[in-house]
Design a protein around this motif. Structure first.
Motif: not given
Length: 158
Positions: A117-131, A91-101
């Motif tokens: 590359l992430v999509n090809a190698l990972a068994s799953g990936w996603g984005i969780d937003r917080d405040g 998991e990598v957390r940053d303060t930007s609201d911009a979503l990776p595309e």
């Protein structure tokens, strides 16, 4: 977001996983520093071989995206590794609201292939937003039959 992404409900909790968390400055050297710490953690967890290489590459892409997403001077980024039930979660957390595309990079472009590359190698990936930003995560299935980092090679009998 990847169609293979797991819902946030499957997030590993501290009680069911082995985990480590770190903070890094939001600069170009942080991807290398995060990889080095991940490699040491994987050795502790006895994860080596292809799984360790894939994990380092995934983390590098996620950290690079986080650093790029934040405008300078930017706050630190958070990195967390968790191992549970045959899954390694990065998991990598940053303060930007911009979503990776995920985009299709041209042949001569230096950037733009990270999430492919992430999509090809990972068994799953996603984005969780917080405040205050977001957590971009990727998971790898860790096979119980994968060679361990401290495993000694089989010896030949005479």
């Amino acid at each position: 977001m990847s169609t293979r992404a797991r819902p946030a409900a499957t997030r590993l909790t501290a009680s069911q996983s082995r985990a480590a968390a770190h903070r890094f400055p939001s600069d170009g050297r942080s991807a290398g520093r995060a990889r080095a710490i991940l490699r040491r953690q994987l050795l502790t967890w006895r994860i080596g071989g292809e799984a360790a290489h894939s994990a380092a590459l995934l983390l590098s892409e996620l950290v690079t995206n986080a650093v790029t997403a934040q405008a300078p001077p930017a706050p630190d980024i958070g990195v967390r590794f968790a191992l549970s039930d045959g899954r390694l979660r990065l998991e990598v957390r940053d303060t930007s609201d911009a979503l990776p595309e995920m985009k299709q990079a041209e042949e001569d472009e230096e950037c733009g292939r990270g999430l492919v590359l992430v999509n090809a190698l990972a068994s799953g990936w996603g984005i969780d937003r917080d405040g205050t930003g977001k957590i971009v995560w990727a998971e790898l299935a860790i096979s119980s039959t994968a060679p361990e980092a401290h495993e000694t090679p089989p010896r030949r009998l005479p």
